[in-house]
Design a protein around this motif. Structure first.
Motif, PDB file in Angstrom:
ATOM      1  N   HIS A 169       0.819  -1.206   0.000  1.00 13.85           N
ATOM      2  CA  HIS A 169       0.000   0.000   0.000  1.00 13.85           C
ATOM      3  C   HIS A 169       0.862   1.270   0.000  1.00 13.85           C
ATOM      4  O   HIS A 169       0.520   2.253  -0.664  1.00 13.85           O
ATOM      5  CB  HIS A 169      -0.933  -0.025   1.207  1.00 13.85           C
ATOM      6  CG  HIS A 169      -1.886  -1.191   1.166  1.00 13.85           C
ATOM      7  ND1 HIS A 169      -3.048  -1.164   0.446  1.00 13.85           N
ATOM      8  CD2 HIS A 169      -1.800  -2.426   1.711  1.00 13.85           C
ATOM      9  CE1 HIS A 169      -3.661  -2.335   0.558  1.00 13.85           C
ATOM     10  NE2 HIS A 169      -2.927  -3.113   1.331  1.00 13.85           N
ATOM     11  N   GLU A 170       1.966   1.237   0.711  1.00 17.96           N
ATOM     12  CA  GLU A 170       2.861   2.396   0.709  1.00 17.96           C
ATOM     13  C   GLU A 170       3.421   2.647  -0.686  1.00 17.96           C
ATOM     14  O   GLU A 170       3.519   3.795  -1.140  1.00 17.96           O
ATOM     15  CB  GLU A 170       4.007   2.163   1.698  1.00 17.96           C
ATOM     16  CG  GLU A 170       3.570   2.097   3.151  1.00 17.96           C
ATOM     17  CD  GLU A 170       4.678   1.617   4.069  1.00 17.96           C
ATOM     18  OE1 GLU A 170       5.855   1.615   3.628  1.00 17.96           O
ATOM     19  OE2 GLU A 170       4.380   1.233   5.209  1.00 17.96           O
ATOM     20  N   ASN A 173       0.699   4.031  -3.056  1.00 20.64           N
ATOM     21  CA  ASN A 173       0.411   5.429  -2.735  1.00 20.64           C
ATOM     22  C   ASN A 173       1.469   6.352  -3.335  1.00 20.64           C
ATOM     23  O   ASN A 173       1.155   7.383  -3.939  1.00 20.64           O
ATOM     24  CB  ASN A 173       0.353   5.614  -1.218  1.00 20.64           C
ATOM     25  CG  ASN A 173      -0.044   7.024  -0.829  1.00 20.64           C
ATOM     26  OD1 ASN A 173      -1.127   7.489  -1.174  1.00 20.64           O
ATOM     27  ND2 ASN A 173       0.834   7.717  -0.111  1.00 20.64           N
ATOM     28  N   ALA A 176       1.302   6.456  -7.192  1.00 19.72           N
ATOM     29  CA  ALA A 176       0.198   7.296  -7.656  1.00 19.72           C
ATOM     30  C   ALA A 176       0.506   8.769  -7.465  1.00 19.72           C
ATOM     31  O   ALA A 176       0.234   9.596  -8.342  1.00 19.72           O
ATOM     32  CB  ALA A 176      -1.082   6.929  -6.915  1.00 19.72           C
ATOM     33  N   LEU A 177       1.091   9.100  -6.316  1.00 18.25           N
ATOM     34  CA  LEU A 177       1.392  10.490  -5.994  1.00 18.25           C
ATOM     35  C   LEU A 177       2.324  11.113  -7.023  1.00 18.25           C
ATOM     36  O   LEU A 177       2.141  12.259  -7.442  1.00 18.25           O
ATOM     37  CB  LEU A 177       1.999  10.580  -4.592  1.00 18.25           C
ATOM     38  CG  LEU A 177       2.276  11.979  -4.047  1.00 18.25           C
ATOM     39  CD1 LEU A 177       0.979  12.752  -3.877  1.00 18.25           C
ATOM     40  CD2 LEU A 177       3.018  11.886  -2.714  1.00 18.25           C
ATOM     41  N   ALA A 212      -8.265   2.800  -4.184  1.00 19.12           N
ATOM     42  CA  ALA A 212      -7.930   3.644  -3.035  1.00 19.12           C
ATOM     43  C   ALA A 212      -6.835   4.645  -3.369  1.00 19.12           C
ATOM     44  O   ALA A 212      -6.695   5.668  -2.687  1.00 19.12           O
ATOM     45  CB  ALA A 212      -7.496   2.771  -1.860  1.00 19.12           C
ATOM     46  N   TYR A 213      -6.066   4.371  -4.421  1.00 19.22           N
ATOM     47  CA  TYR A 213      -4.952   5.246  -4.799  1.00 19.22           C
ATOM     48  C   TYR A 213      -5.194   5.905  -6.156  1.00 19.22           C
ATOM     49  O   TYR A 213      -4.274   6.492  -6.730  1.00 19.22           O
ATOM     50  CB  TYR A 213      -3.653   4.427  -4.798  1.00 19.22           C
ATOM     51  CG  TYR A 213      -3.489   3.694  -3.494  1.00 19.22           C
ATOM     52  CD1 TYR A 213      -3.098   4.375  -2.338  1.00 19.22           C
ATOM     53  CD2 TYR A 213      -3.808   2.339  -3.384  1.00 19.22           C
ATOM     54  CE1 TYR A 213      -3.004   3.722  -1.127  1.00 19.22           C
ATOM     55  CE2 TYR A 213      -3.717   1.683  -2.174  1.00 19.22           C
ATOM     56  CZ  TYR A 213      -3.324   2.383  -1.047  1.00 19.22           C
ATOM     57  OH  TYR A 213      -3.250   1.737   0.165  1.00 19.22           O
ATOM     58  N   ASN A 214      -6.415   5.763  -6.664  1.00 18.62           N
ATOM     59  CA  ASN A 214      -6.781   6.352  -7.955  1.00 18.62           C
ATOM     60  C   ASN A 214      -5.880   5.825  -9.073  1.00 18.62           C
ATOM     61  O   ASN A 214      -5.464   6.565  -9.971  1.00 18.62           O
ATOM     62  CB  ASN A 214      -6.717   7.886  -7.890  1.00 18.62           C
ATOM     63  CG  ASN A 214      -7.479   8.540  -9.037  1.00 18.62           C
ATOM     64  OD1 ASN A 214      -8.454   7.973  -9.537  1.00 18.62           O
ATOM     65  ND2 ASN A 214      -7.041   9.716  -9.451  1.00 18.62           N
TER      66      ASN A 214
END
Length: 335
Positions: A169-170, A173, A176-177, A212-214
């Protein structure tokens, strides 16, 4: 949630495989299957060294996705992705050499497994045993491409169990960022060691976690090599053109235990029998014959060619030396 389904259909039309490419896909899958069968036999005969992980059932994933990469792209495969290692340029001799701990193996005898079988000459990052630690390493490569404005993509793989780890998940994220050119293949083979999927998570599809992270996601039949190729090619092209990361869930079945020591008695026999009908190598061979792409003679020739290549690798390796003891501290981080 965005998905890749419409893009995948467009990609399939735009990147239609030629007859030669279809035959080549079959060759790589058959070579992978032959390597798997012959090395499993070695371990059962007591001739193996270290651990052994079967890739049976995963051939379409590793070959189909690996075939979609460009030569300058970077990939970090797992222990069940032998097809991708072979595609990227590792020879059967070097792979078998690594499995048997010989000096000519990829890790020069430092590991008798599929760990660390990377070669940056082929833009191939070695497998990190503790899953999903390969994820941030591949993401680092992807982010470097963005910083240097290079039209390159990084791709890596995890299993279903890894998607419940914090690092999964990290990494998503962060990918995506920064809209990293990053493609993640989740090999959902129904079991994380001995834990079935239903006891790991409550979501029906692992691909749903990308929302959840688009991050765009797709679900693909992991036993259909052309389908895997099409959806991966879509994701790679998208990433290369600035579209950011993608997650692909390839559904398949691990047809043997976690490793050679695991008899997988916990897997229902009827489940294995059902998936055996969808064997990726056999079903693709049947499709090619029925569509007139190939005939039985050419199919048998490919099988024979693969048998010769893997037999040569095993014979060469068993006659080759182990690394010299005095070199044990060379090429390691903590001598």
């Amino acid at each position: 949630m965005d998905d890749l389904s419409t893009e995948q259909q467009t990609s399939s039309a735009q990147h239609k495989l030629t007859r030669a490419e279809q035959v080549e896909l079959y060759y790589w899958m058959q070579l992978t299957r032959t390597l798997d069968e012959m090395t499993v036999a070695l371990w059962k005969q007591g001739r193996g060294v270290g651990g052994m992980f079967s890739q049976r059932g995963h051939e379409a994933i590793s070959v189909g996705s690996g075939y979609a990469l460009g030569p300058d792209d970077v990939v970090a495969p797992m222990h069940r992705d032998h097809g991708c290692y072979l595609l990227r340029g590792l020879t059967p001799r070097r792979i078998v050499g690594n499995l048997l701990g010989r000096a000519h193996g990829v890790s020069r005898g430092r590991d008798a497994n599929m760990h660390g079988v990377g070669d940056l000459n082929f833009n191939l990052i070695g497998f990190i045993s503790h899953l999903p630690q390969s994820l941030p390493v591949a993401l680092g490569a992807a982010m470097s491409f963005t910083y240097r404005k290079e039209p390159r993509v990084a791709m890596t793989y995890v299993g279903d169990g890894s998607t419940s780890e914090g690092l999964f998940h990290e990494t998503l994220n962060l990918a995506a960022l920064f809209q990293a050119p990053y493609v993640l293949i989740v090999e959902n083979n129904q079991y994380a060691y001995s834990t079935p999927l239903a006891q790991q998570m409550t979501v029906e599809h692992i691909a749903d976690r990308a929302a959840a992270y688009n991050i765009p996601s797709a679900i693909v039949d992991g036993n259909d090599v052309e389908a895997v190729y099409a959806v991966t090619k879509t994701a790679i092209d998208r990433a290369r053109n600035g579209g950011g990361p993608s997650l692909i869930e390839a559904k398949t079945m691990r047809m043997m235990g976690h490793a050679i020591h695991d008899g997988a008695e916990y897997v229902p026999s009827e489940l294995l029998a059902e998936w055996e009908k969808r064997d990726p190598v056999q079903t693709y061979a049947k499709r090619l014959i029925e569509s007139g792409i190939i005939d039985q003679v050419e199919l048998d020739e490919i099988k024979q060619r693969c048998a010769v290549e893997i037999t040569d690798a095993i014979e060469f390796t068993e006659q080759s030396p182990f690394p010299a003891p005095e070199t044990v501290t060379e090429g390691v981080y903590a001598p």
